[in-house]
Design a protein around this motif. Structure first.
Motif, PDB file in Angstrom:
ATOM      1  N   ALA B 161     116.158  -7.539  32.201  1.00 58.58           N
ATOM      2  CA  ALA B 161     115.555  -7.431  30.865  1.00 58.58           C
ATOM      3  C   ALA B 161     116.540  -6.785  29.891  1.00 58.58           C
ATOM      4  O   ALA B 161     116.657  -7.218  28.736  1.00 58.58           O
ATOM      5  N   ASP B 162     117.249  -5.752  30.349  1.00 60.65           N
ATOM      6  CA  ASP B 162     118.273  -5.122  29.495  1.00 60.65           C
ATOM      7  C   ASP B 162     119.329  -6.150  29.080  1.00 60.65           C
ATOM      8  O   ASP B 162     119.766  -6.176  27.922  1.00 60.65           O
ATOM      9  N   ARG B 163     119.714  -6.976  30.031  1.00 67.05           N
ATOM     10  CA  ARG B 163     120.709  -8.016  29.736  1.00 67.05           C
ATOM     11  C   ARG B 163     120.150  -9.042  28.753  1.00 67.05           C
ATOM     12  O   ARG B 163     120.862  -9.518  27.853  1.00 67.05           O
ATOM     13  N   LEU B 164     118.880  -9.381  28.898  1.00 69.85           N
ATOM     14  CA  LEU B 164     118.257 -10.338  27.978  1.00 69.85           C
ATOM     15  C   LEU B 164     118.277  -9.813  26.546  1.00 69.85           C
ATOM     16  O   LEU B 164     118.566 -10.544  25.599  1.00 69.85           O
ATOM     17  N   VAL B 165     117.964  -8.536  26.412  1.00 69.39           N
ATOM     18  CA  VAL B 165     117.937  -7.935  25.069  1.00 69.39           C
ATOM     19  C   VAL B 165     119.328  -7.981  24.442  1.00 69.39           C
ATOM     20  O   VAL B 165     119.486  -8.332  23.266  1.00 69.39           O
ATOM     21  N   LYS B 166     120.335  -7.669  25.232  1.00 68.15           N
ATOM     22  CA  LYS B 166     121.715  -7.714  24.720  1.00 68.15           C
ATOM     23  C   LYS B 166     122.139  -9.124  24.344  1.00 68.15           C
ATOM     24  O   LYS B 166     122.998  -9.321  23.489  1.00 68.15           O
ATOM     25  N   ALA B 167     121.524 -10.105  24.998  1.00 66.89           N
ATOM     26  CA  ALA B 167     121.860 -11.506  24.716  1.00 66.89           C
ATOM     27  C   ALA B 167     121.024 -12.091  23.582  1.00 66.89           C
ATOM     28  O   ALA B 167     121.076 -13.293  23.326  1.00 66.89           O
ATOM     29  N   GLY B 168     120.239 -11.238  22.903  1.00 69.18           N
ATOM     30  CA  GLY B 168     119.532 -11.691  21.710  1.00 69.18           C
ATOM     31  C   GLY B 168     118.064 -12.042  21.895  1.00 69.18           C
ATOM     32  O   GLY B 168     117.406 -12.486  20.961  1.00 69.18           O
ATOM     33  N   ILE B 169     117.540 -11.834  23.111  1.00 76.01           N
ATOM     34  CA  ILE B 169     116.119 -12.122  23.342  1.00 76.01           C
ATOM     35  C   ILE B 169     115.260 -11.085  22.616  1.00 76.01           C
ATOM     36  O   ILE B 169     115.534  -9.884  22.657  1.00 76.01           O
ATOM     37  N   LYS B 170     114.206 -11.591  21.938  1.00 79.70           N
ATOM     38  CA  LYS B 170     113.346 -10.704  21.139  1.00 79.70           C
ATOM     39  C   LYS B 170     111.935 -10.577  21.716  1.00 79.70           C
ATOM     40  O   LYS B 170     111.169  -9.698  21.325  1.00 79.70           O
ATOM     41  N   ALA B 171     111.591 -11.492  22.609  1.00 77.22           N
ATOM     42  CA  ALA B 171     110.242 -11.481  23.197  1.00 77.22           C
ATOM     43  C   ALA B 171     110.337 -11.875  24.663  1.00 77.22           C
ATOM     44  O   ALA B 171     110.973 -12.878  24.999  1.00 77.22           O
ATOM     45  N   ILE B 172     109.714 -11.062  25.508  1.00 82.74           N
ATOM     46  CA  ILE B 172     109.765 -11.297  26.955  1.00 82.74           C
ATOM     47  C   ILE B 172     108.345 -11.377  27.504  1.00 82.74           C
ATOM     48  O   ILE B 172     107.536 -10.465  27.290  1.00 82.74           O
ATOM     49  N   LEU B 173     108.065 -12.464  28.200  1.00 87.85           N
ATOM     50  CA  LEU B 173     106.816 -12.555  28.957  1.00 87.85           C
ATOM     51  C   LEU B 173     107.141 -12.150  30.388  1.00 87.85           C
ATOM     52  O   LEU B 173     107.834 -12.872  31.104  1.00 87.85           O
ATOM     53  N   ASN B 174     106.675 -10.975  30.771  1.00 90.85           N
ATOM     54  CA  ASN B 174     107.087 -10.354  32.022  1.00 90.85           C
ATOM     55  C   ASN B 174     106.078 -10.590  33.142  1.00 90.85           C
ATOM     56  O   ASN B 174     104.966 -10.069  33.112  1.00 90.85           O
ATOM     57  N   TYR B 175     106.487 -11.363  34.132  1.00 91.56           N
ATOM     58  CA  TYR B 175     105.656 -11.616  35.311  1.00 91.56           C
ATOM     59  C   TYR B 175     105.914 -10.607  36.422  1.00 91.56           C
ATOM     60  O   TYR B 175     105.179 -10.588  37.410  1.00 91.56           O
ATOM     61  N   ALA B 176     106.990  -9.839  36.320  1.00 93.51           N
ATOM     62  CA  ALA B 176     107.286  -8.861  37.366  1.00 93.51           C
ATOM     63  C   ALA B 176     106.303  -7.699  37.235  1.00 93.51           C
ATOM     64  O   ALA B 176     106.038  -7.232  36.127  1.00 93.51           O
ATOM     65  N   PRO B 177     105.774  -7.204  38.350  1.00 92.03           N
ATOM     66  CA  PRO B 177     104.719  -6.170  38.254  1.00 92.03           C
ATOM     67  C   PRO B 177     105.280  -4.782  38.011  1.00 92.03           C
ATOM     68  O   PRO B 177     104.972  -3.838  38.724  1.00 92.03           O
ATOM     69  N   ILE B 178     106.121  -4.665  37.002  1.00 90.75           N
ATOM     70  CA  ILE B 178     106.728  -3.375  36.664  1.00 90.75           C
ATOM     71  C   ILE B 178     106.771  -3.255  35.146  1.00 90.75           C
ATOM     72  O   ILE B 178     106.897  -4.259  34.446  1.00 90.75           O
TER      73      ILE B 178
END
Lengths: 204, 204
Positions: B161-178
């Motif tokens: 997720a940290d890497r996604l944010v650095k790559a410009g992602i602004k919205a994450i649908l998180n299926y991981a139970p954390i």
């Protein structure tokens, strides 16, 4: 507790329980509303207020005991003993759910699976061996199961849901992207990734 | 609209849009808050109040035009044009999502998929050909994608997720139970079947 707790608060308790599980895995014994707040992205005041609905779990200055709060939340949510769950529809999504490790220790065991595809019947996925959907009612009644996950195509979901209710199911987690019309006493929750995505794109 | 609409109302708009899609499929042209209420299991007054936040969509006595209300809700939720989406983690759940037909016509196209398993790389699932997760940042930046679905194991979710944010992602649908800890401007929604199940067992 005789007073009715608003559903919106009940909806947050599983989130608290989930975070507590992770804090416990990290080896922590106590937590505070501030820590929960950082993990959950909601205000510490909100968390304290929610938990105070059920009596005081924390002491001023010492925070919450993680094992104690976990135990109490499990009791409140009725997951202090695990529920047997039926999986109805063992397509790709159903198979992924059957193999998902995340139910373990959180109150649910998938013990029955049904599909209408003869190719699927008899196959083992996770802990279930798929039964024909024609045997659904008899198997559900024999097991006394009251919780089902519905992962059939949208076109079949209402008919199957009606059958589930007749077979004694009281709570349905509906993955089909259609709104089920069911008696009021039946609990239904929806999992639909598009609804969650649209809820985020509003802000983008 | 310059006034801020509460998030809880925004959260209901995708549900209205979903029901409208079904009513349209059933060949209907108009609907009323009463009909929406029956399909959604919420009060007609609530629905009218929610929709009135955005100006009047309905006329007294004639109800809502389904095509018009659909178009307006899509505009409000910014799904009047489809979003390209990245799928990160192509395990069993990721594969089920890649094949899921329910995104079509509801504002989202999965166009990129990443996995760390060399066995998965190059394979085709639905519309995506899996790329190695080592190429995630460059591929995301080149595509300009801002929405991702995260279906990696819980142990990897925060790092990815940290890497996604650095790559410009602004919205994450998180299926991981954390619970992910991310900058405040990043939108995160969670899909966790256990949370939904626990929310129902409280009432059983």
């Amino acid at each position: 507790m005789s007073k009715k707790v608003p559903d919106i608060i009940i909806g947050r308790l599983p989130q608290y329980l989930r975070v507590l599980g992770w804090l416990e895995l990290e080896g922590k014994q106590t937590t505070a509303s501030q820590e929960l707040s950082e993990r959950l992205g909601m205000s510490a005041a909100q968390i304290r207020k929610d938990l105070s609905q059920f009596g005081g779990f924390g002491k001023q200055g010492t925070g919450y005991s993680i094992p104690h709060l976990t135990k109490e939340l499990r009791k409140i949510l009725h997951v202090d003993h695990p529920w047997d769950v039926a999986l109805v529809g063992v397509g790709q999504l159903g198979i992924a759910i059957a193999h998902y490790q995340g139910f373990q220790g959180r109150g649910f065991n998938i013990v029955l699976g049904f599909d209408s595809d003869p190719e699927k019947v008899g196959k083992k996925y996770g802990n279930i061996i798929v039964k024909p959907i024609s045997e659904m009612e008899s198997a559900l009644k024999a097991s006394g199961i009251s919780v089902a996950m519905l992962t059939v195509p949208a076109s079949e979901a209402q008919v199957i849901a009606d059958r589930l209710v007749k077979a004694g199911i009281k709570a349905i987690l509906n993955y089909a992207p259609i709104n089920l019309t069911l008696p009021e006493h039946i609990k239904v929750r929806v999992i639909d990734p598009v609804i969650e995505l649209q809820r985020m794109t509003y802000y983008l």
